[in-house]
Design an enzyme around this catalytic site. Structure first.
Site, short mmCIF file in Angstrom:
data_model
loop_
_atom_site.label_atom_id
_atom_site.label_comp_id
_atom_site.label_asym_id
_atom_site.label_seq_id
_atom_site.Cartn_x
_atom_site.Cartn_y
_atom_site.Cartn_z
N LYS A 107 -1.23 5.48 -43.19
CA LYS A 107 -0.47 4.61 -42.30
C LYS A 107 0.21 3.44 -43.01
O LYS A 107 1.01 2.73 -42.41
CB LYS A 107 -1.37 4.11 -41.18
CG LYS A 107 -1.81 5.26 -40.29
CD LYS A 107 -2.62 4.80 -39.12
CE LYS A 107 -2.91 5.94 -38.17
NZ LYS A 107 -3.95 6.84 -38.71
C1 LIG Z 1 -4.20 7.98 -38.07
C2 LIG Z 1 -4.89 9.01 -38.89
C3 LIG Z 1 -4.77 10.37 -38.59
C4 LIG Z 1 -4.02 10.86 -37.40
O1 LIG Z 1 -2.63 10.67 -37.50
P1 LIG Z 1 -1.72 10.80 -36.21
O2 LIG Z 1 -0.36 10.45 -36.66
O3 LIG Z 1 -2.25 9.83 -35.20
O4 LIG Z 1 -1.85 12.19 -35.72
C5 LIG Z 1 -5.39 11.28 -39.42
N1 LIG Z 1 -6.12 10.88 -40.49
C6 LIG Z 1 -6.27 9.58 -40.79
C7 LIG Z 1 -7.11 9.21 -41.94
C8 LIG Z 1 -5.66 8.60 -40.02
O5 LIG Z 1 -5.82 7.32 -40.33
#
Ligand SMILES: *Cc1c(COP(=O)(O)O)cnc(C)c1O
Length: 429
Positions: A107
């Site tokens: 993210k």
């Molecule tokens: C947020 C996250 C996800 C999921 O991603 P989305 O875009 O919400 O589907 C998967 N793995 C990790 C480690 C995350 O932080």
């Protein structure tokens, strides 16, 4: 570029308005009016193009002229200052490591891009905003880190008490300055519901410009399409058909992958890999979309019962259920299967996958890969972020990287809340 609301009951807005508002006034997600494919020459020569140039070419149509070219290139250069390597794990399987950023989860790119765009829009102090964000684990840390010290932006993070890992909690509760963490007595869906309610509460929005830094925000969501292009750049020489398996919670990341495909990226198939929070898996089986309350798992960043971005994926497939099913599969795995996969990947390949990556690996294994295929699962977080689970499952010691070491000794600062009223009180005080 104009964005419209997927609820079709709100005015179209520009990129900056979509970023500042987060969600449309009719509660719909914003969606780009048009997606124009990149020229074939872009993908033909991609191995010769550097990442910032790739990013600029791929992103500029979504930003339009609201961030001038020079500033947009600067933002991208700053946001993309780490690696996105594809690492071979098995003969026909590799992993795209998205955890080399400051908070060691994927993210970072979206959060940093959004923060810098908001910083630019607020360069003359005209657009003071409060970023309100619900986190199931990693969003909070990435948003806290990305927005720390950004002028004109206050950040309020809601996280479910006791349901994020220790390191995740430290990442979102120890920074101070313009970042506040609210510890919610509930699960992630409660946090997300409170955020959505606040956006519609005039008593709050008359006083404050609220925006979201969840993947519902276009500036958080869209830059994630770059990952898929960066992966292609690295494996193109193999001359294979690429299948991506994306560990999915709110389905923002995989949705961005589908946008990359719309831009012309050659992708044979997408696999959405989930834990037992399987709303989309059930939907693809039955064509009934029935969200359920989320259940806690060891892959907690995917503990989402009602994935916000799925509606965007349906739109990308023109709401054609059969078309979606042809190009897109979804599978669900429980914690036990996830741990078995972590063990297998470690014993066979010596690779330490975190629980989310392991779910992605399992999704690929459901597909019968041909010799001409190359499967890539996204490794969305560094194993250290799920230290207890990883060390216990694999009987290994994971070395703690410097950027995590740094925060472990800092003191947690959070405000406990147990109802929407408490959130409202906090926002209005
Ligand atoms: C947020 C996250 C996800 C999921 O991603 P989305 O875009 O919400 O589907 C998967 N793995 C990790 C480690 C995350 O932080």
């Amino acid at each position: 570029m104009q964005y419209y609301s997927l609820n079709h009951n709100a005015p179209n807005v520009s990129f900056s308005e979509a970023v500042i508002k987060g969600l449309a006034p009719d509660r719909g997600l914003y969606f780009p009016e048009k997606i124009t494919p990149l020229p074939p020459s872009f993908f033909d020569t991609i191995e010769d193009i550097d990442n910032v140039e790739i990013a600029y070419q791929a992103i500029k149509q979504f930003v339009g002229d609201e961030v001038p070219e020079v500033e947009l290139r600067d933002i991208l250069k700053d946001v993309l200052n780490f690696d996105f390597p594809v690492v071979d794990v098995e003969n026909n399987i590799g992993t795209l490591e998205l955890f080399h950023g400051p908070t060691m989860a994927f993210k970072d790119v979206g959060a940093r891009f959004m923060a810098r765009c908001l910083g630019y829009f607020n360069r003359n102090n005209e657009h003071q905003v409060t970023v309100l964000v619900a986190t199931s684990g990693d969003t909070g840390g990435a948003v806290a880190n990305g927005f720390l010290g950004v002028k004109g932006v206050d950040v309020v993070i809601l996280y479910p008490k006791g349901k994020v890992s220790d390191i995740q909690e430290k990442q979102l509760t120890t920074l101070g300055q313009n970042i506040t963490a609210l510890e919610v007595d509930g699960v992630f869906d409660d946090c997300q519901d409170m955020v959505k309610t606040a956006f519609l509460d005039n008593a709050i929005t008359d006083h404050k410009q609220l925006t979201s830094a969840n993947s519902i925000n276009v500036a958080r969501w869209l830059p994630q399409l770059l990952y898929f292009i960066f992966a292609y750049k690295q494996v193109k020489y193999k001359k294979k058909d690429i299948i991506f398996s994306v560990p999915s919670g709110n389905f923002g990341n995989i949705c961005a992958g589908v946008v990359a495909q719309k831009l012309g990226l050659p992708v044979k198939h997408f696999v959405a890999s989930t834990n037992v929070n399987d709303t989309v898996v059930r939907y693809l089986k039955t064509s009934n979309y029935e969200p359920k309350p989320s259940k806690a798992t060891i892959s907690n960043a995917m503990d989402v019962g009602n994935p916000s971005n799925f509606i965007r994926i349906q739109k990308l497939f023109n709401n054609d259920f059969d078309g979606l099913k042809n190009a897109f599969s979804a599978f669900s795995f429980d914690d036990n299967q996830t741990k078995q996969a972590m063990k297998k990947v470690y014993s066979d390949a010596g690779y330490i996958a975190d629980p989310h990556g392991a779910v992605g690996y399992l999704g690929l294994k459901e597909i019968e890969l041909q010799d001409s295929d190359y499967g890539i699962f996204l490794e969305t977080a560094h194993p250290v972020k799920f230290l207890d689970t990883v060390e216990e499952t694999l009987a290994v010691k994971v070395e703690i990287p410097a950027q995590i070491q740094e925060i472990l000794h800092k003191e947690k600062q959070s405000i406990p809340i147990n109802s929407y009223e408490k959130l409202k009180e906090f926002l209005l005080k």
